[in-house]
Motif scaffolding. Structure first.
Motif, short mmCIF file in Angstrom:
data_model
loop_
_atom_site.label_atom_id
_atom_site.label_comp_id
_atom_site.label_asym_id
_atom_site.label_seq_id
_atom_site.Cartn_x
_atom_site.Cartn_y
_atom_site.Cartn_z
N ALA A 2 -27.94 6.09 12.69
CA ALA A 2 -28.24 6.31 11.27
C ALA A 2 -27.06 6.89 10.50
O ALA A 2 -27.04 6.88 9.27
N MET A 21 -20.85 4.30 11.01
CA MET A 21 -19.81 4.04 12.00
C MET A 21 -18.50 4.74 11.68
O MET A 21 -18.21 5.04 10.52
N PHE A 40 -27.36 3.51 4.58
CA PHE A 40 -28.30 3.94 3.57
C PHE A 40 -29.61 4.15 4.29
O PHE A 40 -30.04 3.29 5.07
N ARG A 56 -33.03 4.03 5.65
CA ARG A 56 -34.04 2.99 5.56
C ARG A 56 -35.03 3.16 6.69
O ARG A 56 -34.76 3.86 7.66
N VAL A 91 -34.31 -0.48 16.75
CA VAL A 91 -32.85 -0.54 16.78
C VAL A 91 -32.33 -1.54 17.80
O VAL A 91 -31.13 -1.79 17.88
N THR A 92 -33.24 -2.15 18.59
CA THR A 92 -32.80 -3.10 19.61
C THR A 92 -31.90 -4.17 19.00
O THR A 92 -32.28 -4.80 18.01
N GLY A 93 -30.74 -4.34 19.59
CA GLY A 93 -29.89 -5.45 19.15
C GLY A 93 -28.96 -5.10 18.01
O GLY A 93 -28.16 -5.93 17.59
N VAL A 104 -23.57 -5.79 15.31
CA VAL A 104 -22.30 -5.19 14.90
C VAL A 104 -21.11 -5.98 15.46
O VAL A 104 -20.20 -6.36 14.71
N1 LIG Z 1 -31.41 4.44 11.03
C1 LIG Z 1 -30.49 3.52 10.66
N2 LIG Z 1 -30.36 3.21 9.34
C2 LIG Z 1 -29.45 2.29 8.95
N3 LIG Z 1 -28.60 1.66 9.80
C3 LIG Z 1 -28.71 1.94 11.10
C4 LIG Z 1 -29.65 2.88 11.62
N4 LIG Z 1 -29.50 2.94 12.97
C5 LIG Z 1 -28.52 2.07 13.28
N5 LIG Z 1 -28.02 1.47 12.17
C6 LIG Z 1 -26.92 0.49 12.11
O1 LIG Z 1 -26.74 -0.10 13.38
C7 LIG Z 1 -25.44 0.18 13.89
C8 LIG Z 1 -25.48 0.32 15.39
O2 LIG Z 1 -26.38 1.34 15.73
P1 LIG Z 1 -26.25 2.17 17.10
O3 LIG Z 1 -25.07 3.08 16.99
O4 LIG Z 1 -27.58 2.76 17.34
O5 LIG Z 1 -25.90 0.99 18.11
P2 LIG Z 1 -26.26 0.73 19.67
O6 LIG Z 1 -26.74 2.01 20.28
O7 LIG Z 1 -25.12 0.03 20.27
O8 LIG Z 1 -27.44 -0.28 19.54
P3 LIG Z 1 -28.01 -1.18 20.74
O9 LIG Z 1 -29.32 -0.50 21.07
O10 LIG Z 1 -28.20 -2.50 20.10
O11 LIG Z 1 -27.03 -1.17 21.84
C9 LIG Z 1 -24.99 1.43 13.14
O12 LIG Z 1 -23.59 1.53 13.13
C10 LIG Z 1 -25.61 1.18 11.76
O13 LIG Z 1 -24.81 0.25 11.05
#
Ligand SMILES: Nc1ncnc2c1ncn2[C@@H]1O[C@H](COP(=O)(O)OP(=O)(O)OP(=O)(O)O)[C@@H](O)[C@H]1O
Ligand SMILES: [Mg+2]
Length: 343
Positions: free
Chosen positions: A253, A256, A271, A273, A278-280, A285
């Protein structure tokens, strides 16, 4: 003098989205099947004290590196996917789903391992159980040679190669070593982008961009990532350890942290939301960043697009993908992002 604000340009970013369809990326990684069984759980089994799920609907999606490929396709980009699956029924299903998705794939069908399948059983939006079928034995010998052959055939003309590591045995020291050699031999060596898994960090040295999440950054560096200062330190430690060119640490959230180098680090916020799943998000990215780089965008613009795209997929259930119109609309409807330099 150090520039401290980023020159956000709405029109430049809108135009960039339109250019994605002319770009292409090559993906090598662990491909899997994601099965979803949806149903009701209205009674307890007479056989054991567990609920019985009466399945009403099933869904099967291509996951892992295959989901990265789906994300590239939905933005209109061309994609070539290399990986392996088993010589089994699920392997056939995987191949046909990939084909239906418009993904150009070269899959090695292994005699020695099953197709990786993750089955999730859900009742009333609630996940009840996940069943995994997989082998994570390293790929060696003839099978590794075959994969490298497929890679060598696909590399010419590609400007970006994604390695999507799900730690299922495909990525090894030997594979990364040979992959770097193959890339270096190209007339125009492609950029190598890696979505890492912690046990394999040592294999990624010298790549162009790593996209760990916060936890992976912390574990890869052996340092905490609770504050921006700590994130900077941990990121810099990864540069020292891996001699990578750039680093993109995703912060959930919090957005990056984009390390253009160990010295120049930017923060992109999200922003707020409603998050459904969050899967995927990580797949989105790396897919969007890679496609945007292949389309000629600068790293920071590429990451900004990826941040918008990930923000859209976390608002949807399951490993979702984003279409160009949704990406443009998201930029239009949200306030301009406050991208600031952290160092
Ligand atoms: N609550 C949120 N609100 C808005 N954007 C989010 C949120 N959570 C994640 N994101 C977006 O998703 C991107 C990747 O999230 P995260 O850092 O959780 O990746 P991850 O742990 O690699 O995910 P995955 O589970 O797919 O491996 C963040 O950099 C952001 O752009
Ligand atoms: Mg991830």
């Amino acid at each position: 003098m150090k520039e401290i604000t980023y020159a956000w340009n709405f029109q430049r970013m809108q135009d960039a989205v339109s250019r994605l369809k002319d770009a292409s990326v090559l993906i090598l990684g662990d491909i899997m099947l994601d099965e979803y069984l949806f149903g009701d759980a209205d009674r307890i089994s007479p056989e054991a004290p567990i609920p019985v799920v009466h399945v009403q609907e099933t869904k099967t999606l291509v996951g892992g590196a295959g989901n990265v490929a789906r994300n590239v396709r939905s933005l209109g980009g061309a994609v070539r996917l290399i990986g392996l699956c088993g010589r089994d029924e699920k392997g056939l299903l995987l191949e046909s789903l990939i084909r239906e998705g418009g993904i150009d794939a070269c899959l090695h069908r292994s005699e020695a391992r099953p197709t990786t399948v993750k089955t999730r059983i859900l009742a009333r939006q609630q996940q009840m159980l996940r069943v995994d079928r997989e082998t994570c034995q390293p790929i060696r010998g003839k099978e590794l040679d075959r994969l490298l052959e497929l890679l060598a055939e696909a590399l010419p003309g590609q400007s970006v190669l994604i390695v999507s590591d799900y730690n299922k045995g495909l990525v090894s020291h030997e594979l990364m070593e040979k992959l770097r050699q193959l890339c270096a031999r190209q007339a125009r060596p492609p950029r190598i982008l890696v979505d890492p898994k912690v046990p394999n960090f040592a294999y990624y040295s010298g790549v162009d961009l790593l996209t760990p999440n916060a936890l992976e950054t912390s574990q890869g560096a052996g340092l905490p990532v609770g504050t921006p200062e700590e994130i900077l330190k941990a990121g810099r430690a990864l540069f020292q350890r891996l001699h990578c060119r750039h680093l993109l640490t995703t912060l959930g959230a919090q957005g990056m942290a984009v390390f253009r180098s160990a010295e120049e680090i930017w923060h992109i916020p999200t922003f707020a939301r409603e998050v459904y799943d969050v899967t995927g998000a990580g797949d989105t990215v790396i897919a969007v960043t890679a496609l945007a780089l292949a389309a000629g965008l600068d790293l920071l613009d590429a990451c900004l697009l990826a941040n918008y795209a990930a923000g859209i997929v976390v608002g949807e259930v399951g490993a979702a993908t984003v279409e160009p119109d949704a990406l443009r609309e998201s930029m239009r409807s949200l306030p301009n992002p406050q991208v600031v330099r952290w160092a």
